[in-house]
Design a protein around this motif. Structure first.
Motif, PDB file in Angstrom:
ATOM      1  N   GLN A 378     -41.102  18.329  17.587  1.00 30.74           N
ATOM      2  CA  GLN A 378     -39.894  17.615  18.008  1.00 30.74           C
ATOM      3  C   GLN A 378     -38.690  18.548  17.994  1.00 30.74           C
ATOM      4  OE1 GLN A 378     -39.866  14.429  19.176  1.00 30.74           O
ATOM      5  NE2 GLN A 378     -37.771  14.928  19.763  1.00 30.74           N
ATOM      6  N   ARG A 381     -38.663  20.560  21.138  1.00 30.95           N
ATOM      7  CA  ARG A 381     -38.202  19.812  22.300  1.00 30.95           C
ATOM      8  C   ARG A 381     -36.680  19.608  22.284  1.00 30.95           C
ATOM      9  NH1 ARG A 381     -43.258  17.129  21.467  1.00 30.95           N
ATOM     10  NH2 ARG A 381     -42.275  15.594  20.088  1.00 30.95           N
ATOM     11  N   ASN A 382     -36.124  19.410  21.068  1.00 35.25           N
ATOM     12  CA  ASN A 382     -34.691  19.156  20.958  1.00 35.25           C
ATOM     13  C   ASN A 382     -33.856  20.415  21.143  1.00 35.25           C
ATOM     14  OD1 ASN A 382     -35.250  16.462  20.499  1.00 35.25           O
ATOM     15  ND2 ASN A 382     -35.118  16.639  18.271  1.00 35.25           N
TER      16      ASN A 382
END
Length: 998
Positions: A378, A381-382
């Protein structure tokens, strides 16, 4: 060398100035030159000493006649200054003059104390010019000719010898000298910089020779000596990283990895520097470990390290990434994950963070850390929404599930992946998916389903990187989990399959594991056969000495103490020869334990003499780095007492306690304290013990764990006093002391200050040995509330056991929840077995008799396909199962089960007596009549069974505990009650009728 040269020169100042009274010019030159040297003004010192040798020693023969051999000291000083200024050619000539032109003569008034030392320095000058063979020859000549009074810095000497041999390509000779310097580091006061310099030369020579083994062997053998305090190792980081980079270029991965591992992390260096600075208090400098520490210099290093850490420019941003890469290419994804994790946690500003994050995510998935992997995926992706790795994230989910133990989900997903064609047959992804499917069936206990899949995987992917490793590691892991029967089967299959394989790497390991499994299953012949194979087929294996230790264990368990002693001695001999100090310490531990078992008598036994000798060997040669210090300090007590060395026994125990007190996870500390307590109480009162333990030598206020255990030991002593004291006032006094001690324990120690190990130990003590087990809950909760996962299952088990003692429904539910977590997830077989046993007990306590019976049957199931291999509580679980039948009015089933229980456990009164009583009651109540003269009616049978039980166990009644006496007497009362029934014949009547029938 600086310290040696200046000290020696200053000692000679007075002697040389004796002739300055006649020739003032020479005296002034000598004294001024010496002063300049002591002040480090080497150019000035060289000019003064040079003028002295030019003006007064141009003609060596004349100088020898006028001044004697003592004039050679001036040439020696001149050479020293030239060495300092790296004028090696000139230095050689100066030392040559000191040695050749001014030799000492018998009965001469003046002496040249540096005549032979000049050879040593001459060699250093040759070394500086790269004339390594000449340097070695000069040093050998020095060793041959030097007087015993000629002291010299032996550590740097051997390092220099090593470097020269390395430069000449003679690695073996170089290693021998470098190991001498390292092994005697403290005695020789070998500087860390010198050792690193020698090590650097070793690595450079080994890289040139493409000899990786010599480096890995050296690091493995000398790691403890190579690694100093982090703040000191930081100074050598650049050198180590350059060497590692050179090793990578030479495709020497193991070497590179080993070198990177020697580089300390910047955070550790920062913490170490802060500790050192804090420890100096108000002092500007202190002596530590033979070195002088300067606070200002340390503070400057700290500032620089903190800046590197803050900006992401620390050395390890490079070394950690390289280490991670190396570890993974060498098949160690766990190590790679740890390295990437450090990069992310400590160096978020490092270059190539995107790559590092992806590799962190990927390696986390490979090793089964699903939550962590998803977390870092995550973040990728951020932080990097356009990352090139986005598609790969999804592909790694299967790996996450499998390595995190989510096997049911892994079966579902791998089946879907294989059936849907998402991965192509023959690819690495298909290889891994089929391996996961087969492995998941194995891990979920679905062996029938796993067998063909494993066979298919091995057939389809004979070159898979998982095949041999997976089979060995699974089998070995099973043995370490103590599922001995399953481990034996897996290991046998592995050994049979790979016995003829060219790669024998895992065969000796598997043989050793199989021998351990035999030993643990009480199969001594099998254990001996496997160790015989290991010793005969793999004589060069590093496990040979451990195999002999295991053989000693087997012989000792069989009562063949002579053979056991012989095996331990053989293990000791081999371990010493191979430099395996840990195994040598283990062998000595078993020898000392074996020979110290008998209590000291009036006469000294031969066993105690030998044990005392082994004890001395251990403490002299192996104690410093051995994990057996505490065990041996405890085991040797009888032997040392037996040879009249009781004070030594106490001394060692006290030393061990003081040392272990400084270690965060001090296994054995509790045993050492307990043994010391018993020994101390031989001649002291409990009150004196209390005072002694509150100010135990060597333990300060920071040693919180040890202080807490000492308090626990005091509590134990006073609980013994409270239990055994005959006088009421003594009991009251002891109980009051216990209450005070517990209060002090809570007041003096914050839970956050104690390690997980100590918290669980203290919790277990409070739970199992005191009348207030619920006092343990905060200790367990502290462990369970931490990020540190160590001793988590121990804390869960303790908390659950306490809650299981409660009458509260909520507490009982919490206990079952904790026990279920242990049963499902713990890797310790004993923990899992105890958890299931307590679940069964608590379910009965809750009145959930049907579930209790189901779990009891799960425990008792001996079907090879389903058996858990549990047996420690078989009798108790059998009794609970019988009780569950009784509670559910399943009378016939209950009667049959009670018979099984008391029939198989007649001597175990705690179980057999309640089983007999319940069986008698149910049989009497059922009152089934019999018309067959060979089969007695229920009531008569109940009486007969009870009478026989009493008759068979009566002879052991004197050994019963009070609880067992009470249980036995309940059966006795029931027998007396039933015989009063008019339809029941007494045993006397039955015997009389038998006699009449005869």
């Amino acid at each position: 060398m600086k310290k040696f040269a200046l000290v020696s020169i200053s000692l000679l100042a007075t002697a040389l100035s004796s002739f300055s009274q006649e020739e003032l010019g020479l005296g002034d030159l000598v004294n001024n030159g010496l002063k300049a040297m002591n002040e480090g003004n080497w150019e000035e010192a060289l000019a003064l000493n040079g003028e002295a040798t030019t003006r007064f020693g141009e003609n060596p023969e004349a100088a020898m006649t006028i001044h004697g051999p003592q004039f050679g000291v001036i040439w020696f000083r001149k050479g020293v200054t030239e060495l300092k200024l790296k004028k090696f050619e000139e230095a050689k000539k100066s030392f040559e003059a000191c040695y050749k032109d001014f030799p000492n003569k018998p009965n001469a008034n003046s002496k040249n104390p540096f005549n032979k030392i000049a050879l040593l320095k001459w060699g250093e000058a040759s070394m500086g010019l790269g004339q390594y063979k000449e340097a070695i020859d000069l040093w050998k000549k020095f060793l041959e000719e030097r007087a015993k009074s000629d002291s010299y810095p032996q550590g740097p000497f051997h390092v220099n010898m090593a470097i020269c041999y390395f430069k000449l390509g003679d690695i073996q000779q170089g290693v021998e000298h470098l190991e001498i310097a390292i092994k005697n580091k403290t005695q020789f006061q070998t500087p860390d910089a010198a050792i690193i310099s020698g090590f650097q030369s070793l690595v450079e020579a080994a890289i040139i020779a493409k000899n990786e083994q010599v480096i890995t062997d050296f690091i493995s053998k000398s790691r403890g000596e190579l690694i100093g305090p982090p703040f000191e190792m930081q100074r050598f980081s650049k050198v180590l990283m350059k060497l590692a980079a050179d090793a990578i270029k030479a495709e020497m991965k193991v070497t590179a990895l080993s070198l990177y591992q020697l580089v300390p992390s910047t955070q550790v260096v920062i913490d170490d520097l802060r500790t050192e600075i804090s420890g100096m208090g108000g002092l500007n400098s202190i002596n530590a470990g033979g070195a002088r520490l300067n606070k200002a210099a340390l503070e400057a290093e700290l500032k620089r390290a903190e800046e590197e850490f803050r900006t992401g420019k620390a050395n390890e941003t490079v070394s950690l990434a390289a280490t991670a890469y190396l570890l993974e290419t060498m098949g160690n994804p766990y190590g790679a994950y740890a390295a990437y994790l450090q990069l992310e946690n400590y160096y978020p500003n490092a270059e190539r963070r995107e790559d590092n994050l992806y590799h962190l995510f990927r390696t986390a998935a490979v090793i089964g850390k699903s939550e962590e992997s998803l977390k870092y995926g995550q973040i990728i992706r951020n932080v990097f929404p356009d990352t090139k790795y986005l598609q790969d994230v999804q592909k790694l989910l299967l790996s996450q599930l499998f390595f995190d133990g989510e096997y049911d989900k892994a079966i579902e997903m791998s089946s879907e992946v294989l059936e849907s064609g998402m991965v192509k047959q023959g690819t690495d992804d298909h290889d891994f998916a089929s391996f996961v499917l087969a492995g998941s069936y194995f891990y979920t206990g679905q062996y029938d389903a796993a067998a063909p899949l494993l066979e298919e995987h091995i057939k389809e992917y004979p070159e898979s990187k998982f095949t041999m490793q997976a089979q060995y590691f699974q089998a070995s892991n099973t043995s370490r989990l103590q599922y001995w029967t399953r481990a034996a089967s897996q290991l046998d299959a592995f050994l049979k399959k790979y016995e003829d394989a060219p790669d024998k790497t895992y065969i000796p390991l598997a043989l050793f594991d199989r021998a351990n499994a035999h030993y643990s299953e009480d199969q001594p012949d099998g254990a001996l056969e496997k160790t015989d194979r290991l010793i005969s087929e793999f004589p060069e294996s590093v496990l040979i000495d451990q195999a002999y230790v295991l053989r000693g264990n087997v012989f000792e368990s069989e009562g063949d103490l002579e053979a056991a002693e012989g095996s331990y001695n053989k293990a000791l001999e081999l371990a010493k020869g191979q430099g395996h100090n840990a195994t040598a310490g283990e062998a000595l531990y078993y020898l000392i334990s074996l020979l110290s078992q008998e209590e000291p008598g009036d006469e000294t036994s031969e066993e105690h003499k030998k044990a005392a000798g082994y004890s001395d060997d251990y403490w002299k040669n192996f104690a410093d780095s051995s994990p057996y210090r505490a065990q041996i300090a405890v085991a040797q007590v009888n032997a040392l007492n037996g040879v009249g060395r009781s004070e030594d026994a106490l001394k060692y125990l006290q030393e061990v306690i003081s040392i272990l007190a400084k270690q965060p996870q001090a296994a054995g500390l509790e045993e050492a304290i307990n043994s010391y307590t018993l020994a101390y109480l031989e001649s002291h009162s409990p009150e004196e013990l209390k005072d002694h333990y509150y100010s135990f030598p060597g333990i300060n206020s920071r040693d919180k764990a040890a202080r807490a255990l000492l308090r626990i030991a005091i509590i134990g002593v006073f609980e013994g006093v409270a239990a055994d004291a005959e006088a009421a006032d003594r009991k009251r006094s002891a109980r009051a002391m216990i209450q005070v001690l517990f209060q002090n324990l809570k007041t003096d120690f914050e839970l956050k200050d104690l390690s997980n190990y100590i918290l669980v130990k203290l919790g277990d003590y409070l739970r199992t040995t005191t009348s207030a087990p619920r006092e343990a809950i905060p200790y367990y909760n502290e462990v369970l509330g931490r990020q540190n996962q160590s001793y988590r299952f121990g804390a869960l088990l303790g908390r659950a056991d306490v809650f299981g003692l409660s009458d509260s429904a909520a507490d009982l539910d919490m206990a079952i929840k904790d026990f279920e977590r242990i049963f499902n997830d713990s890797q310790d077989s004993k923990e899992r077995e105890f958890a299931l046993y307590r679940i069964i007990q608590i379910l009965m306590k809750k009145g959930d008799f049907e579930k209790a019976a189901a779990r009891a049957n799960q425990y008792l199931d001996r079907d090879p396909e389903k058996s858990l291999g549990f047996s420690a509580h078989t009798a108790e679980v059998g009794l609970i199962l019988a009780d569950s039948f009784r509670e559910r009015k399943m009378v016939d089933d209950a009667i049959q089960m009670y018979v099984k229980v008391w029939g198989a456990n007649m001597g175990y009164i705690k179980v057999s007596a309640p089983a007999m009583k319940s069986w008698m009651e149910l049989s009497f109540e059922r009152n089934r009549k019999s018309t067959d003269p060979k089969i007695v009616s229920d009531r008569q049978g109940a009486y007969n069974g009870g009478w026989r039980y009493l008759d068979l166990t009566r002879t052991s009644k004197e050994k019963f505990t009070p609880e067992e006496v009470t249980l036995w007497q309940e059966v006795e009362k029931l027998v007396e009650k039933y015989v009063a029934d008019p339809n029941v014949k007494s045993m006397k009547q039955i015997q009389a009728e038998k006699e009449a029938n005869k």
